[in-house]
Design a protein around this motif. Structure first.
Motif, PDB file in Angstrom:
ATOM      1  N   VAL A 227       1.106  -1.067  -0.170  1.00 18.75           N
ATOM      2  CA  VAL A 227       0.107  -0.083   0.040  1.00 18.75           C
ATOM      3  C   VAL A 227       0.870   1.284   0.188  1.00 18.75           C
ATOM      4  O   VAL A 227       0.616   2.202  -0.756  1.00 18.75           O
ATOM      5  N   LYS A 228       2.007   1.329   0.790  1.00 20.13           N
ATOM      6  CA  LYS A 228       2.779   2.498   0.915  1.00 20.13           C
ATOM      7  C   LYS A 228       3.402   2.723  -0.518  1.00 20.13           C
ATOM      8  O   LYS A 228       3.518   3.956  -0.872  1.00 20.13           O
ATOM      9  N   ARG A 229       3.943   1.654  -1.239  1.00 27.80           N
ATOM     10  CA  ARG A 229       4.263   1.721  -2.659  1.00 27.80           C
ATOM     11  C   ARG A 229       3.340   2.199  -3.762  1.00 27.80           C
ATOM     12  O   ARG A 229       3.554   3.183  -4.632  1.00 27.80           O
ATOM     13  N   LEU A 230       1.992   2.032  -3.400  1.00 27.61           N
ATOM     14  CA  LEU A 230       0.973   2.266  -4.320  1.00 27.61           C
ATOM     15  C   LEU A 230       0.556   3.920  -4.054  1.00 27.61           C
ATOM     16  O   LEU A 230       0.299   4.567  -4.938  1.00 27.61           O
ATOM     17  N   VAL A 231       0.190   4.199  -2.871  1.00 29.28           N
ATOM     18  CA  VAL A 231      -0.232   5.278  -2.372  1.00 29.28           C
ATOM     19  C   VAL A 231       1.035   6.401  -2.455  1.00 29.28           C
ATOM     20  O   VAL A 231       0.589   7.693  -2.275  1.00 29.28           O
TER      21      VAL A 231
ATOM     22  N   LYS B  91       3.891   9.781   1.298  1.00 30.57           N
ATOM     23  CA  LYS B  91       3.373  11.145   1.930  1.00 30.57           C
ATOM     24  C   LYS B  91       2.029  10.947   2.248  1.00 30.57           C
ATOM     25  O   LYS B  91       1.414  11.551   3.366  1.00 30.57           O
ATOM     26  N   PHE B  92       1.226   9.528   1.644  1.00 26.85           N
ATOM     27  CA  PHE B  92      -0.127   9.439   2.132  1.00 26.85           C
ATOM     28  C   PHE B  92      -0.277   8.157   3.293  1.00 26.85           C
ATOM     29  O   PHE B  92      -1.293   7.899   3.623  1.00 26.85           O
ATOM     30  N   ILE B  93       0.915   7.473   3.353  1.00 24.43           N
ATOM     31  CA  ILE B  93       0.690   6.366   4.130  1.00 24.43           C
ATOM     32  C   ILE B  93       0.348   6.366   5.452  1.00 24.43           C
ATOM     33  O   ILE B  93      -0.218   5.811   6.202  1.00 24.43           O
ATOM     34  N   THR B  94       0.773   7.705   6.192  1.00 21.58           N
ATOM     35  CA  THR B  94       0.517   7.853   7.483  1.00 21.58           C
ATOM     36  C   THR B  94      -0.840   8.189   7.525  1.00 21.58           C
ATOM     37  O   THR B  94      -1.328   7.745   8.957  1.00 21.58           O
TER      38      THR B  94
ATOM     39  N   ALA C 170     -10.697   2.798   2.766  1.00 27.37           N
ATOM     40  CA  ALA C 170     -10.740   1.479   2.352  1.00 27.37           C
ATOM     41  C   ALA C 170      -9.387   0.604   2.228  1.00 27.37           C
ATOM     42  O   ALA C 170      -9.502  -0.483   2.597  1.00 27.37           O
ATOM     43  N   TYR C 171      -8.351   1.315   2.022  1.00 28.09           N
ATOM     44  CA  TYR C 171      -6.960   0.895   2.477  1.00 28.09           C
ATOM     45  C   TYR C 171      -6.864   0.417   3.739  1.00 28.09           C
ATOM     46  O   TYR C 171      -6.474  -0.663   4.208  1.00 28.09           O
TER      47      TYR C 171
END
Length: 213
Positions: free
Chosen positions: A106-110, A113-116, A146-147
């Motif tokens: 998910v971190k690689r996808l989003v 900057k947004f994983i937090t 959703a994630y």
């Protein structure tokens, strides 16, 4: 890049998309746009589906403008159907990717900057409260939610009803706004304004009670 900068990025993206829509309307006129959409046949709904779908899978992209555009170009009923199906498919895929491949994917996808934001939402124990899960899915952060839910212990059978309910409640006012503004539907516009106001109150309440990153 911090979450504050990410919020500004989303706002700028929405503003650019809105300006583009207004420019196209002024350049060609709404009647000409409708005629062009009819000539495109099934391609117009498919393009709007793809744009909305992508904006959810990649949360950095603004998706609200596409809901407004769908209402204006396709009409309320068809526009709502396209947006609802796109949201159902994209959020389901987000849940599946998160559940299947975990946080690192998910971190690689989003993006870092947004994983937090995803982490913060996943720590709110939304899976313990169906109505709280539904409420968060109704906000403008539903793509991140959703994630985040996929990273919890929430079951698929619990997530899908909450997602479907949130989509049916939150999408009509935004699509109606597009249909009302671009197609001149005063009744739809009034409905959209009331619905958007209610959604804004819900988002504000959730942010005060349980701040979203």
């Amino acid at each position: 890049m911090n979450s504050k900068y990410g919020k500004w990025l989303r706002l700028v993206g929405i503003a650019i998309a809105t300006i583009l829509i207004i420019w196209v309307i002024q350049r060609y006129g709404i009647s000409q746009l409708h005629a062009n959409v009819e000539n495109l046949g099934v391609w117009a709904p498919l393009v709007l589906f793809f744009l909305r779908f992508t904006s959810v899978i990649i949360p950095a992209l603004p998706g609200t403008a596409y809901s407004i555009l769908a209402g204006g170009l396709l009409g309320f009923s068809q526009g709502l159907l396209v947006i609802c199906i796109a949201d159902l498919c994209s959020c389901s895929l987000s849940f599946f990717l998160s559940r299947q491949f975990g946080r690192s994917f998910v971190k690689r996808l989003v993006g870092e900057k947004f994983i937090t934001r995803v982490d913060t939402l996943s720590q709110k124990h939304l899976e313990r409260n169906f109505f709280l899960m539904t409420a968060f899915l109704m906000t403008g952060f539903f793509d991140f939610v959703a994630y985040a839910i996929g990273l919890t212990q929430a079951s698929w059978l619990c997530f899908i009803p909450a997602l479907a309910l949130s989509i049916l409640i939150s999408n009509p006012p935004i699509v109606a706004l597009g249909a009302g503004l671009l197609a001149g539907g005063k009744l739809l516009l009034a409905f959209a304004m009331l619905g958007a106001f209610a959604l804004a109150l819900l988002t504000g309440f959730l942010q005060r009670k349980q701040p979203i990153a």
